[in-house]
Design a protein around this motif. Structure first.
Motif, PDB file in Angstrom:
ATOM      1  N   GLU A 167      32.680  45.937  23.243  1.00 28.91           N
ATOM      2  CA  GLU A 167      31.791  44.787  23.429  1.00 28.91           C
ATOM      3  C   GLU A 167      32.106  43.988  24.690  1.00 28.91           C
ATOM      4  O   GLU A 167      31.193  43.666  25.450  1.00 28.91           O
ATOM      5  N   PRO A 168      33.366  43.642  24.976  1.00 27.96           N
ATOM      6  CA  PRO A 168      33.622  42.882  26.214  1.00 27.96           C
ATOM      7  C   PRO A 168      33.152  43.620  27.473  1.00 27.96           C
ATOM      8  O   PRO A 168      32.604  42.993  28.383  1.00 27.96           O
ATOM      9  N   ALA A 169      33.335  44.933  27.523  1.00 28.65           N
ATOM     10  CA  ALA A 169      32.892  45.692  28.698  1.00 28.65           C
ATOM     11  C   ALA A 169      31.368  45.666  28.811  1.00 28.65           C
ATOM     12  O   ALA A 169      30.821  45.539  29.910  1.00 28.65           O
ATOM     13  N   ARG A 170      30.672  45.773  27.679  1.00 29.84           N
ATOM     14  CA  ARG A 170      29.204  45.694  27.702  1.00 29.84           C
ATOM     15  C   ARG A 170      28.744  44.314  28.154  1.00 29.84           C
ATOM     16  O   ARG A 170      27.823  44.190  28.954  1.00 29.84           O
ATOM     17  N   ARG A 171      29.400  43.277  27.641  1.00 30.24           N
ATOM     18  CA  ARG A 171      29.044  41.917  28.051  1.00 30.24           C
ATOM     19  C   ARG A 171      29.295  41.718  29.533  1.00 30.24           C
ATOM     20  O   ARG A 171      28.489  41.103  30.232  1.00 30.24           O
ATOM     21  N   ARG A 172      30.410  42.224  30.021  1.00 33.82           N
ATOM     22  CA  ARG A 172      30.737  42.095  31.442  1.00 33.82           C
ATOM     23  C   ARG A 172      29.648  42.742  32.297  1.00 33.82           C
ATOM     24  O   ARG A 172      29.186  42.170  33.271  1.00 33.82           O
ATOM     25  N   ARG A 173      29.230  43.966  31.921  1.00 30.89           N
ATOM     26  CA  ARG A 173      28.170  44.653  32.665  1.00 30.89           C
ATOM     27  C   ARG A 173      26.860  43.874  32.594  1.00 30.89           C
ATOM     28  O   ARG A 173      26.145  43.759  33.594  1.00 30.89           O
ATOM     29  N   ALA A 174      26.531  43.353  31.421  1.00 33.99           N
ATOM     30  CA  ALA A 174      25.286  42.593  31.262  1.00 33.99           C
ATOM     31  C   ALA A 174      25.311  41.329  32.115  1.00 33.99           C
ATOM     32  O   ALA A 174      24.297  40.971  32.735  1.00 33.99           O
ATOM     33  N   ILE A 175      26.444  40.651  32.161  1.00 35.05           N
ATOM     34  CA  ILE A 175      26.581  39.444  32.980  1.00 35.05           C
ATOM     35  C   ILE A 175      26.386  39.793  34.449  1.00 35.05           C
ATOM     36  O   ILE A 175      25.648  39.115  35.168  1.00 35.05           O
ATOM     37  N   LYS A 176      27.036  40.870  34.905  1.00 35.14           N
ATOM     38  CA  LYS A 176      26.891  41.280  36.304  1.00 35.14           C
ATOM     39  C   LYS A 176      25.431  41.586  36.633  1.00 35.14           C
ATOM     40  O   LYS A 176      24.916  41.168  37.670  1.00 35.14           O
ATOM     41  N   GLU A 177      24.771  42.313  35.740  1.00 34.68           N
ATOM     42  CA  GLU A 177      23.373  42.667  35.995  1.00 34.68           C
ATOM     43  C   GLU A 177      22.480  41.421  36.010  1.00 34.68           C
ATOM     44  O   GLU A 177      21.612  41.280  36.870  1.00 34.68           O
ATOM     45  N   ALA A 178      22.698  40.529  35.062  1.00 31.56           N
ATOM     46  CA  ALA A 178      21.887  39.305  35.002  1.00 31.56           C
ATOM     47  C   ALA A 178      22.089  38.455  36.255  1.00 31.56           C
ATOM     48  O   ALA A 178      21.123  37.948  36.838  1.00 31.56           O
ATOM     49  N   VAL A 179      23.328  38.307  36.689  1.00 29.70           N
ATOM     50  CA  VAL A 179      23.607  37.507  37.890  1.00 29.70           C
ATOM     51  C   VAL A 179      23.033  38.201  39.124  1.00 29.70           C
ATOM     52  O   VAL A 179      22.490  37.537  40.016  1.00 29.70           O
ATOM     53  N   ALA A 180      23.109  39.519  39.168  1.00 23.90           N
ATOM     54  CA  ALA A 180      22.523  40.253  40.303  1.00 23.90           C
ATOM     55  C   ALA A 180      21.029  39.972  40.388  1.00 23.90           C
ATOM     56  O   ALA A 180      20.490  39.739  41.484  1.00 23.90           O
ATOM     57  N   ARG A 181      20.372  39.935  39.260  1.00 22.12           N
ATOM     58  CA  ARG A 181      18.924  39.669  39.253  1.00 22.12           C
ATOM     59  C   ARG A 181      18.636  38.213  39.634  1.00 22.12           C
ATOM     60  O   ARG A 181      17.659  37.938  40.335  1.00 22.12           O
TER      61      ARG A 181
END
Length: 186
Positions: A167-181
């Motif tokens: 879960e933390p790795a998935r959240r980290r990826r989701a945060i990166k993607e959201a901030v990139a957008r």
């Protein structure tokens, strides 16, 4: 037996960090901090002046650590957000302290000198990246930073399985993607 003032202050600081992270400012008790640190209430008041001042000292220390460990990289805001997320994972008391300060002090929580300095530096870096066209200007620098911090602080309690180690790795990826957008220039 010779007293070591620095060691005593450090024990008080560590006990106060745990106490404030668990109970907040209003719920924290100087008696428990004294007992946990092996000191007494008078010593805490001598070193820090008041419970509020002790909370400020704890907050300033954590913010300083955060500023040093996770400097803003405005040209790569997704990576900055990911590193900040990692910091909160490594030091969960930091997010609890920030949350308690926001709950109990409201906007005043961000008006402590080192907090202002930290935010101003991050905002200036984001503004410069916006002026250079590297970061979107659809949001002000202030709003963009607030959105990044809000994403990092999201509570996964509603959707996450506590036993899921990924879960933390998935959240980290989701945060990166959201901030990139959010930060991607138009």
């Amino acid at each position: 037996m010779k007293r070591d003032a620095q060691a005593t202050r450090q024990r008080i600081f560590e006990a106060a960090t745990a106490e404030f992270a668990r109970y907040g400012i209003a719920g924290a008790r100087i008696d428990r901090i004294a007992a946990a640190s092996g000191s007494n209430k008078a010593m805490i008041y001598t070193y820090f002046g008041s419970k509020d001042a002790l909370f400020n000292a704890v907050g300033v220390e954590w913010i300083s650590r955060n500023m040093n460990d996770v400097p803003v990289t405005a040209h790569d805001l997704p990576e900055f957000a990911a590193r900040l997320f990692d910091q909160y994972q490594k030091y969960p008391e930091m997010i609890r302290l920030v949350t308690w300060a926001a709950l109990e002090r409201g906007p005043e929580a961000n008006r402590i000198g080192p907090v202002l300095i930290s935010y101003q530096g991050k905002l200036q870096a984001i503004r410069q990246a916006q002026e250079q066209g590297v970061v979107s200007d659809r949001f002000s620098a202030e709003t963009l930073l607030e959105l990044i911090l809000a994403l990092i602080r999201l509570d996964p309690g509603l959707t996450a399985d506590p036993a899921d180690r990924d879960e933390p790795a998935r959240r980290r990826r989701a945060i990166k993607e959201a901030v990139a957008r959010l930060a991607q220039p138009d």
